[in-house]
Design a protein around this motif. Structure first.
Motif, PDB file in Angstrom:
ATOM      1  N   ILE A   1      30.211  34.288  20.444  1.00 44.95           N
ATOM      2  CA  ILE A   1      29.435  35.348  19.806  1.00 44.95           C
ATOM      3  C   ILE A   1      28.024  35.341  20.373  1.00 44.95           C
ATOM      4  N   TYR A   2      27.468  36.537  20.458  1.00 43.93           N
ATOM      5  CA  TYR A   2      26.071  36.728  20.830  1.00 43.93           C
ATOM      6  C   TYR A   2      25.371  37.420  19.670  1.00 43.93           C
ATOM      7  N   PHE A   3      24.092  37.150  19.479  1.00 46.33           N
ATOM      8  CA  PHE A   3      23.311  37.911  18.509  1.00 46.33           C
ATOM      9  C   PHE A   3      21.843  37.887  18.900  1.00 46.33           C
ATOM     10  N   GLU A   4      21.103  38.854  18.371  1.00 50.84           N
ATOM     11  CA  GLU A   4      19.680  38.995  18.696  1.00 50.84           C
ATOM     12  C   GLU A   4      18.930  37.727  18.297  1.00 50.84           C
ATOM     13  N   ALA A   5      17.948  37.363  19.117  1.00 52.09           N
ATOM     14  CA  ALA A   5      17.156  36.158  18.852  1.00 52.09           C
ATOM     15  C   ALA A   5      15.852  36.480  18.127  1.00 52.09           C
ATOM     16  N   GLY A   6      15.634  37.755  17.815  1.00 59.25           N
ATOM     17  CA  GLY A   6      14.417  38.147  17.106  1.00 59.25           C
ATOM     18  C   GLY A   6      13.507  39.038  17.928  1.00 59.25           C
ATOM     19  N   ASP A   7      13.881  39.262  19.191  1.00 56.84           N
ATOM     20  CA  ASP A   7      13.125  40.198  20.019  1.00 56.84           C
ATOM     21  C   ASP A   7      14.112  41.106  20.750  1.00 56.84           C
ATOM     22  N   HIS A   8      13.606  41.978  21.592  1.00 51.72           N
ATOM     23  CA  HIS A   8      14.470  42.937  22.283  1.00 51.72           C
ATOM     24  C   HIS A   8      14.816  42.508  23.701  1.00 51.72           C
ATOM     25  N   GLU A   9      14.596  41.226  24.006  1.00 53.94           N
ATOM     26  CA  GLU A   9      14.840  40.765  25.366  1.00 53.94           C
ATOM     27  C   GLU A   9      15.596  39.445  25.452  1.00 53.94           C
ATOM     28  N   SER A  10      16.158  38.973  24.333  1.00 53.29           N
ATOM     29  CA  SER A  10      16.939  37.734  24.393  1.00 53.29           C
ATOM     30  C   SER A  10      18.004  37.710  23.302  1.00 53.29           C
ATOM     31  N   LEU A  11      19.129  37.106  23.677  1.00 53.00           N
ATOM     32  CA  LEU A  11      20.255  36.931  22.764  1.00 53.00           C
ATOM     33  C   LEU A  11      20.557  35.446  22.630  1.00 53.00           C
ATOM     34  N   VAL A  12      21.080  35.069  21.484  1.00 51.53           N
ATOM     35  CA  VAL A  12      21.613  33.725  21.281  1.00 51.53           C
ATOM     36  C   VAL A  12      23.101  33.819  21.569  1.00 51.53           C
ATOM     37  N   HIS A  13      23.628  32.860  22.326  1.00 49.04           N
ATOM     38  CA  HIS A  13      25.047  32.817  22.657  1.00 49.04           C
ATOM     39  C   HIS A  13      25.598  31.477  22.189  1.00 49.04           C
ATOM     40  N   MET A  14      26.698  31.512  21.464  1.00 51.25           N
ATOM     41  CA  MET A  14      27.341  30.275  20.993  1.00 51.25           C
ATOM     42  C   MET A  14      28.811  30.527  20.738  1.00 51.25           C
ATOM     43  N   SER A  15      29.558  29.439  20.627  1.00 49.66           N
ATOM     44  CA  SER A  15      30.974  29.581  20.288  1.00 49.66           C
ATOM     45  C   SER A  15      31.067  30.110  18.857  1.00 49.66           C
ATOM     46  N   THR A  16      32.168  30.762  18.558  1.00 44.25           N
ATOM     47  CA  THR A  16      32.369  31.277  17.201  1.00 44.25           C
ATOM     48  C   THR A  16      32.400  30.125  16.208  1.00 44.25           C
TER      49      THR A  16
END
Length: 157
Positions: free
Chosen positions: A122-137
Motif C-alpha cells: 500500500i501507498y499513502f500520502e506522507a502529508g505533502d504533495h510530493e511524497s508517498l509512504v510505501h509499505m506492505s499491507t
C-alpha cells in the motif's frame, strides 16, 4: 520531501518498515499514483467525514475508486464530507489534500475498504504533495490496528 510530524511519530512508535517514495508535485490521489508510476488501486485515499456532532471518521478507499456514502453509515450514523477548513484544522501538520491514511493519531476512527487490504502493498500520502509512504499491507494493518475493514465502495465489475 516533508513527512507530517504526527505520521513520523506514529510510524516510529509502531516500528513499521516503510519507504518514502518521492514524486513530482500532484494535486490528487489519482495524479499521485500516475506521477509516481504506481497502480491507483494500491494508493490509499482517505476521505474525512463528519457527523456534525464533533465526531470524525476516516474512510479509506483505493484511489482508483469512489467512496459510496450509503455504504459508510451503520445503524443510526449519519456522515457528511468534512469541509476543507475542518480538515485543515484536524491535520495541521499536513498540506491540504495530502492527508495520510492514518486516523488514530489525528483523533478519529477509521474504516478501510477490503479492496485495499487484499493488495500486497500500500501507498499513502506522507502529508505533502510530493511524497508517498510505501509499505506492505501487513505493516499497514499493524499501523492501524483498530481500523474496521468493511465495504466502502461498489465492487468492480
Amino acid at each position: 520531501m516533508h513527512m507530517a510530524a504526527t505520521l513520523k511519530r506514529t510510524l516510529e512508535s509502531a516500528q513499521c518498515q516503510f519507504e518514502i517514495v518521492p514524486h513530482p508535485h500532484s494535486a490528487s490521489s489519482l495524479e499521485s499514483a500516475r506521477v509516481a508510476s504506481i497502480p491507483a488501486e494500491r494508493l490509499a485515499k482517505p476521505v474525512i467525514l463528519d457527523d456534525r456532532k464533533g465526531h470524525y471518521l476516516m474512510a479509506v478507499v483505493p484511489a482508483s475508486r469512489h467512496l459510496d456514502m450509503s455504504m459508510v453509515s451503520k445503524g443510526g450514523e449519519h456522515w457528511e464530507l468534512s469541509s476543507e477548513s475542518t480538515i485543515a484544522r484536524l491535520f495541521k501538520d499536513c498540506e491540504l489534500g495530502a492527508v495520510p491514511a492514518v486516523s488514530e493519531p489525528y483523533g478519529m476512527s477509521m474504516r478501510v475498504d477490503p479492496l485495499l487490504t487484499r493488495q500486497q502493498d500500500i501507498y499513502f500520502e506522507a502529508g505533502d504533495h510530493e511524497s508517498l509512504v510505501h509499505m506492505s499491507t501487513e505493516e499497514f494493518l499493524k499501523l492501524v490496528p483498530r481500523a474496521e475493514v468493511c465495504e466502502l465502495c461498489p465492487q468492480p465489475g
